[in-house]
Write a protein that holds these residues in place. Sequence first.
Motif, PDB file in Angstrom:
ATOM      1  N   PRO A  86       0.646  -1.255  -0.231  1.00  0.00           N
ATOM      2  CA  PRO A  86      -0.443  -0.050  -0.066  1.00  0.00           C
ATOM      3  C   PRO A  86       1.082   1.178   0.311  1.00  0.00           C
ATOM      4  N   ALA A  87      -0.016   2.312   0.220  1.00  0.00           N
ATOM      5  CA  ALA A  87       0.623   3.965  -0.261  1.00  0.00           C
ATOM      6  C   ALA A  87       0.059   4.478   1.350  1.00  0.00           C
ATOM      7  N   LEU A  88       1.200   4.829   1.751  1.00  0.00           N
ATOM      8  CA  LEU A  88       0.961   5.529   3.298  1.00  0.00           C
ATOM      9  C   LEU A  88       1.329   6.901   3.351  1.00  0.00           C
ATOM     10  N   LEU A 143       0.528   4.367  12.559  1.00  0.00           N
ATOM     11  CA  LEU A 143      -0.042   5.897  11.588  1.00  0.00           C
ATOM     12  C   LEU A 143      -1.090   7.072  12.416  1.00  0.00           C
ATOM     13  N   PRO A 144      -0.252   8.265  12.634  1.00  0.00           N
ATOM     14  CA  PRO A 144      -0.916   9.432  13.423  1.00  0.00           C
ATOM     15  C   PRO A 144      -2.384   9.480  12.470  1.00  0.00           C
ATOM     16  N   GLU A 145      -2.958   9.972  13.592  1.00  0.00           N
ATOM     17  CA  GLU A 145      -4.721  10.961  13.120  1.00  0.00           C
ATOM     18  C   GLU A 145      -4.648  11.999  11.938  1.00  0.00           C
ATOM     19  N   LEU A 166      -4.684   5.647   3.812  1.00  0.00           N
ATOM     20  CA  LEU A 166      -4.034   4.635   3.486  1.00  0.00           C
ATOM     21  C   LEU A 166      -4.561   3.944   2.035  1.00  0.00           C
ATOM     22  N   VAL A 167      -3.565   4.245   1.081  1.00  0.00           N
ATOM     23  CA  VAL A 167      -4.387   3.957   0.140  1.00  0.00           C
ATOM     24  C   VAL A 167      -3.794   2.728  -0.625  1.00  0.00           C
ATOM     25  N   ALA A 200      -8.336   5.039   2.648  1.00  0.00           N
ATOM     26  CA  ALA A 200      -9.123   5.053   4.117  1.00  0.00           C
ATOM     27  C   ALA A 200      -7.941   6.216   4.822  1.00  0.00           C
ATOM     28  N   ARG A 201      -8.536   7.087   5.308  1.00  0.00           N
ATOM     29  CA  ARG A 201      -8.620   7.893   6.149  1.00  0.00           C
ATOM     30  C   ARG A 201      -8.343   8.292   7.791  1.00  0.00           C
TER      31      ARG A 201
END
Length: 955
Positions: free
Chosen positions: A710-712, A744-746, A750-751, A808-809
């Motif tokens: 995935p991409a972050l 993952l900071p708020e 996530l792609v 997804a955020r």
Amino acid sequence: MGLGAGDFGPARARDQFLHGGPVEGTVRSPILNSWQRSRSLGLTPEGCELPFRQDIDLDGRLVRAAGPVLDRLQARFTGRNMNVCLADGHGAVLQRRFGEASLVRHLAAIQSVPGFVFAEQFGGTNGIGLALAERQLITVYGAEHFAERSQTNACAAIPVRDPLSGRIEGVLCFGYPPAEADAALNTVISRAAGAIERRLLDQSSMRERALLQAYLDARSRAPARETTGNGQLDEAAGTGLDWRDEMILKEKAADLIASAQRAAVEVFLPGGRRATLLSRPVISSSGLEGIVIEAVLPTPHRHLAVLTDVGAPPGALAPQAAAPAVPPPGPPGPPGQLYATEPGRPVTTARPPGTAGTTEPATGGATGGVVLIGEPGVGSYAVAARRRLELLSEASTRIGTTLDVSRTARELAEMAVPRLADYVTIDLPEAVLRGEEPTDLHIGLHRTVVHGIRADCPFYPAGERVTLRPTTPQIRCLTDRQPILEPDLTVATDWIAQDAAHARQLLGHGIHSLIAVPLLARGIALGIASFYRSQDPAPFGDDDRSLAQELATRAAICVDNARRFTREHTVVLALQRSLLPQRFPEQSAVEVAHRYLPAASGVGGDWFDVIPLSGTRVALVVGDVVGHGLHAAATMGRLRIAARNFAELDLPPDEVLTHLDNLVGRLDRDEATEDASCDSTGIIGASCLYAIYDPTSQMCVMARSGHPPPALVRPDGTVTFPDLPAGPPLGLGGLPFETAAFHLPEGSRLVLYTDGLIGDRHRDVDTALDQLRRALAHPGRSPEDTCAEVVRTVVPEHPDDDIALLVARTHALDPRRIATWELPADPSLVSGIRAAVTRQLAAWGLEEVVFATELLLSELVTNAVRYGNGPIRVRLLHDRTLICEVSDTSSTAPHLRHAASTDEGGRGLFLVAQLAQAWGTRYTADGKVIWAECALEAPGTADATERYFDDIPAL
């Protein structure tokens, strides 16, 4: 009736012939000659094997011409033991009709199935083969057949010729029992063959028919010709010419017509033979000039007198020259067909060297036949024909480049303008545009294409419904299944009657000629193509009509392919979309957006899902099944449901992938076993990426199986592709999957995507990943905007593979909404936990669920104290629901059961199940967690639980 002299019948004569005895004078010469040829070919009465051809033309001009005639013959012989068949010029049966329909159930395949070849070299003496060999009407009775299997039959057969060239196109044959022999059958079959020949002549162009009629008229005025012994004129085909000789003669004849020479030219054939081609000018009654080329061939018994006098009277054929072949008996074609010699011009023939003005005998006699009929301007027609062939050749590559119905129709119009027509309109039913088969093309037509040399011509515009009268050329071409030519639209009353004002507008723009062609494929009419001419003052002709029909036929096949693809694509896409999530369940962990883009070549097996888990966590899944079509879509649906079921067990990502891997392996083996006879390929590959995000800790745990990482996207817009261990594709088995955890900071994004996004044959993967990184590197962008930007900048214009994209955020659960207590495994501490929980719920303003929560936690903590191992951890999560979690270090799972009336315990989990809207167990690295969710909307009052209160011994 086919018998020999006296009582020496064909059966006895045949037996004597087969044993080498003399039979001359006892058997008809055609039969004896055929027997001798059959034996010289190595045939035996028991060994005549007929070949079967599958490449016969069942819709050729001969079949079309003979169809109505065969229908009438079948009706005439209804109830009689009569077999009527039509064979082509090689002896292959094209059609069979039976007077008694039940006959077909009792006959062998060679007597009932089209495709068997009855030429003499395969079947010996038989009706079809002998008619081709003797080139005339013949009858064969019983033992006159060479093959044993045909001894009980009788037959009459006659060649069917092309009236223009005299060439044998096929054979019409009657088969019947010898007892039903009737001399009248010869008359019937002769008239039937003549009717077929006239229908063949009708398929020729008007120009050819006019020239032929003029030639016949001129010949009828010439002195009587010498005939053969059977009363028919000699023909070139009966002189032993093979196809190579005919090609040589036709090539030279074409040169004579092209040069408009009026002479006799000697042509040398292989084997030292020679022939003379006579060029005769003719003029039709309408003034059409043409040339007839006859072949004059020497025979051993007659001499050819070559006329050298250039002063032959006009309008008459030279009496000294041998007669050409005439069309078979029967009335000539429609009136006004062929032509007379041009008045005032002499016919010049060749003369041997050293002679002048005398009649010189040539060696041998002479027979002859018509070789070609044409016009002096054949050179220009040849150029036009070559251009038509070039257009058709180009059309085969430029029509049907896509599987889009509208685009294919437009490609037809673009090919025809301006080389055939100046304007083209194409009308298709809306059902065809949707991929369905049309039901009634007379209604519901949709103007799909309007294309021409100018854009201002006032045709009905594209995109609108078109209603046409039944008498218009367009509807008539649909009814007749044939192109309709309207050479002069100013007098085409049916076309004008459709809309007189609109017709005047078109005529005012110079539109003057029309060809309406049905788009036919597999016997189904798919629409109408209309070709209009305006710039060229000459009207459309027969050649233009043939070219338009050929173009429309090729385009119709492509339209039908596109229609069927559209239908199948729509069905598979509907299945694919029905198997993908229609809406995501409510959850607070992530904000999601998604896209699914099918491939240009078809729907594949890409999928995605968002699955809420216990403890406010959420699972994000993206998968890909290799391949396209229904199988890939169905497999995708099975994997998605399986992944959701495994997720319900609260398994970690690597264990979910292990279960999916085992499932794919089992499915593959089962399908290979069930479909072994169908050569099934099974599931040839699948990949998956499974991630779990926990908003309480902001940790994301992932595992992948043969899937791109995935991409972050960090909140500041930094894009990374995490180093996630790559597991093998699903179905291989035997290898473990590894997980990786990331904080993952708020506000991070996530792609997840499938390889169709970055896999493209026109770019490498690194380039695609760079494009994806640039598209994602924008802080503060919503998931929906992120999806739109990725689709706009990264997705190929025509993707080779389908694409699933899930963005997804992340959100974090406010720490003030989390309460945690740790306590040792001591039953006396349960009351303290109840009190602490009550205070926390009051602080959150959730007094209405205090009573139910106290009961739930009392049972869960007591259960952990009694059956688990310490220490015990209690956690409350205030999200969309109130979540109660009790964890311990034991791996023993509780089970819901019905307690007996005498049991002191066993009712606690039953009470939990009644009070909570959901409950369950999940395992951790050091134990388990038992959780229960209380709906905040539903009041949890004492009235709902009082009936269970006395049965809880732990309290």
